[in-house]
Write a protein that holds these residues in place. Sequence first.
Motif, PDB file in Angstrom:
ATOM      1  N   ASP A 264       0.602  -1.397   0.014  1.00 49.09           N
ATOM      2  CA  ASP A 264       0.147  -0.100   0.063  1.00 49.09           C
ATOM      3  C   ASP A 264       0.877   1.358   0.014  1.00 49.09           C
ATOM      4  N   SER A 277      -7.597  -1.580  -1.014  1.00 45.35           N
ATOM      5  CA  SER A 277      -7.933  -1.210   0.135  1.00 45.35           C
ATOM      6  C   SER A 277      -8.777  -2.439   1.033  1.00 45.35           C
ATOM      7  N   HIS A 278      -8.207  -2.708   2.184  1.00 49.73           N
ATOM      8  CA  HIS A 278      -8.754  -3.852   2.818  1.00 49.73           C
ATOM      9  C   HIS A 278     -10.406  -3.513   3.415  1.00 49.73           C
ATOM     10  N   THR A 281     -13.727  -4.924   1.315  1.00 45.20           N
ATOM     11  CA  THR A 281     -13.465  -5.795   0.039  1.00 45.20           C
ATOM     12  C   THR A 281     -14.447  -6.781  -0.441  1.00 45.20           C
ATOM     13  N   ARG A 286     -10.740  -9.315  -2.797  1.00 42.01           N
ATOM     14  CA  ARG A 286     -10.025 -10.344  -2.175  1.00 42.01           C
ATOM     15  C   ARG A 286      -9.196 -11.527  -2.693  1.00 42.01           C
ATOM     16  N   ASN A 289      -6.210  -9.365  -3.990  1.00 42.32           N
ATOM     17  CA  ASN A 289      -5.204  -9.118  -2.943  1.00 42.32           C
ATOM     18  C   ASN A 289      -4.372 -10.431  -2.781  1.00 42.32           C
TER      19      ASN A 289
END
Length: 413
Positions: A264, A277-278, A281, A286, A289
């Motif tokens: 990030d 961004s978490h 999500t 996901r 990521n």
Amino acid sequence: MDVQEMSAVIFVATLCAEKKVKKRAKRTWMKSWVGRRGQYGLYRLQRELEIEDSFGFRKMLRMDQEEFNILLGTVEPLIAKQNTKMRRAITARERLSLTLRFLATGESYKSLSFQYRMGACTISRTVTETTEALHQELKEEYLKTPKTEKEWQTIAASFQQKWQFPNCLGALDGKHIFIQPPANSGSTFHNYKGRFSVLMMAVVDASYKFLYVSVGAQGRIADAGLFAHSDFRQALDQGLLHIPPPQPLPNSEVFVPFMFIGDDAYPLRADLMKPNSHRHTERQERIFNYRLSRARRVVENAFGILTNRWRLFRTTIPLHPNNVGKITLAAVCLHNFLSEGHSEAYTPPGLADREDEDHRLMKGGWRTEELALQSWQGGRAKNFSLEARQQRDTLKDCFISPAGLVPWRETFV
């Protein structure tokens, strides 16, 4: 002899006595215990280990005898000294042994002076000269950023094969190397953790080898500033890296540019992907990521192996920042040299992360220790282009499509 003659004789004798030079104490070039370096000390132990205990030799210098001899042959012309009439020179073999032991342990020069039976000032000069020689002789072969499209494509193919991330050219990360505050430096090297450090930014390939390293920026520099002001970003912006043109994703006709991956702290760019961004999500995000973090794990392992093997980086290094930079570059060259040779002395089984047959993460041995080099932290870089966002969305679609999915993903998303 009359009184006048007697007085003259006495005067001459007195004058001669006054002019007589006092005998000086014998001077020596070295302390007696230093002179017995060839009989005792850690270097003598190394010679015994070569004959009697190859495993002990590996533990001592982080490499086997063959690898040590290859390095010695490489740097000996630069570090060998001539004997003089006054004293025997420290051999190139001793100099290399001392330097490797310094990197492997992080012990102080004073401590090593007793172990190797050398003066602390001599050790300081030896380490500086030898690490410079190692970097100079190894960098062209073992620390080179690819210069052709074919070389970049080979790296991308390796990421796809090992980590199932397409068109990836390397993983980026930055770390703090802790140092003692230089004299009269004020807060220049003072970081957000309240310690003094220099920053190291690196790009790592799919096999834990460093492709690019920049070290020496002051620890107080903001996170986004490290990448923004790096020569690596300038090379990206100016098209100097000879990155191949966009290539279709696996089993697809959708063309996507080649890219690097980061966390990030980095900006989202068409040539640099980072996680979503978490917050809130969705499943598709996901999955993206997971795939990105799985591929980016290589840079975490590269730093982890580096600090586990060269334990100097687990200490607060009491050297000037310029010397810290030189020593770090030498250590990275050694890391790549030993990694390319698949040295079990340097990377024994279980040291790096691995996955079991179900692709569950098996943490590497380096993770069992307290984190030595801390990542630079801070707010996420928020500026990004529409092109970069569209490219990330394209990768998301790829990872959920039949052509790009991995069958075990549901277990980890």
